[in-house]
Design an enzyme around this catalytic site. Structure first.
Site, PDB file in Angstrom:
ATOM      1  N   GLU A  40      29.344  34.555  14.244  1.00  0.00           N
ATOM      2  CA  GLU A  40      30.528  33.710  14.152  1.00  0.00           C
ATOM      3  C   GLU A  40      31.255  34.005  12.836  1.00  0.00           C
ATOM      4  OE1 GLU A  40      31.619  28.940  14.387  1.00  0.00           O
ATOM      5  OE2 GLU A  40      29.683  29.538  13.542  1.00  0.00           O
ATOM      6  N   LYS A 114      36.065  28.556  20.824  1.00  0.00           N
ATOM      7  CA  LYS A 114      34.980  27.590  20.663  1.00  0.00           C
ATOM      8  C   LYS A 114      35.417  26.206  21.144  1.00  0.00           C
ATOM      9  CE  LYS A 114      31.840  26.017  16.970  1.00  0.00           C
ATOM     10  NZ  LYS A 114      31.551  26.178  15.523  1.00  0.00           N
ATOM     11  N   CYS A 155      28.119  29.006  18.205  1.00  0.00           N
ATOM     12  CA  CYS A 155      27.483  28.120  17.243  1.00  0.00           C
ATOM     13  C   CYS A 155      27.229  26.706  17.770  1.00  0.00           C
ATOM     14  CB  CYS A 155      28.291  28.106  15.947  1.00  0.00           C
ATOM     15  SG  CYS A 155      27.370  27.496  14.507  1.00  0.00           S
TER      16      CYS A 155
END
Length: 275
Positions: A40, A114, A155
């Site tokens: 990330e 995300k 994440c």
């Protein structure tokens, strides 16, 4: 499938981060890897919002993305960029935390923004407000690859199993979970959550991670992992930056899913009776 992982300590200079990624790409190719996974925020990691505002640019202007695409074509290497911060054209002052899948011709095969943003106050005194700087993504993404369907995530998404149910229900057999986990949460949850997602989905989990102390003062956990569909950790990179290359037996996916056919036994979310 021969896979490479890049574990790195991204800083505030995109050009310097690009050089690290490109060096990792060359090392991956030298190790005969077919695809490299990066963490990330591979291109830029900085919690100083005013400084970031000057360096986060539109996707088409991002030098890291352009540099990775060019070298991927030169090397004939696929690259799963864990994510880059790119300007959100729809929301002034905000960015998207966006993953990219680049093929061996340098073409962008998939993008994923995300979905789950990390807003939390930790007992250590650390406070994170990802939503101050980023807009959330709107949906899941699965990309076709020569090795099977690849489900993309980033994440904090790791903590939301419904996302991975959606990915595996729609054919994902490999899950990419790049991260920049904090040290306290990494020590507590990183390994167990990644193993759980692999077991639940009967899929390989590939998790390239940030590590060490960064220029903006944050510390990340490292321990880039590959977990097989049975939940066995095949690779743990510890805390040192670098590249690791490993072979994955894709037949293992069907074998594990036949042994524990949980995906076939899934049911729609049940009605709830409150007593």
């Amino acid at each position: 499938m021969r896979v490479a992982l890049l574990q790195m300590t991204s800083g505030i200079d995109p050009a310097a981060n690009l050089a690290i990624i490109q060096n990792g790409m060359r090392n991956a190719k030298a190790g005969k890897a077919e695809i490299l996974f990066t963490p990330e925020m591979s291109g830029y990691l900085d919690r100083d919002r005013s400084r970031a505002a000057e360096r986060v640019v539109a996707e088409e202007e991002d030098i890291v993305l352009a540099g990775v695409r060019a070298l991927a074509a030169d090397l004939g290497l696929w690259v799963a960029i864990g994510s880059l911060a790119v300007r959100d054209p729809a929301v002034p002052g905000k960015a998207r935390n966006r993953a990219f899948l680049i093929d061996d011709m340098g073409a962008i095969r998939a993008r994923y923004d995300k979905m789950h943003l990390f807003d939390v106050d930790l007992p250590t005194g650390e406070s994170w407000r990802e939503s101050n700087s980023y807009s959330p993504g709107e949906g899941a993404v699965i990309a076709g690859t020569p090795w099977g369907r690849l489900g993309l995530s980033i994440c904090y998404d790791l903590r939301f199993p419904d996302l991975y149910r959606t990915l595996s229900d729609n054919g994902a057999a490999i899950l990419s979970i790049p991260a920049a986990f904090t040290v306290p949460t990494g020590e507590a949850h990183w390994h167990v959550l990644l193993r759980a997602r692999a077991i639940e989905a009967g899929a390989y989990v590939i998790a390239a991670a940030q590590t060490g102390t960064h220029e903006d003062g944050r510390k990340t956990y490292g321990h880039s992992l590959i977990v097989d569909p049975w939940g066995e950790v095949l690779l743990d990179m510890g805390t040192e930056p670098g590249v690791a290359v490993i072979d994955l037996d894709l037949d293992r996916i069907a074998s594990v899913r036949a042994r524990i056919p949980a995906l076939d036994h899934r049911r729609a979310n049940p009605d709830v009776t409150l007593l």
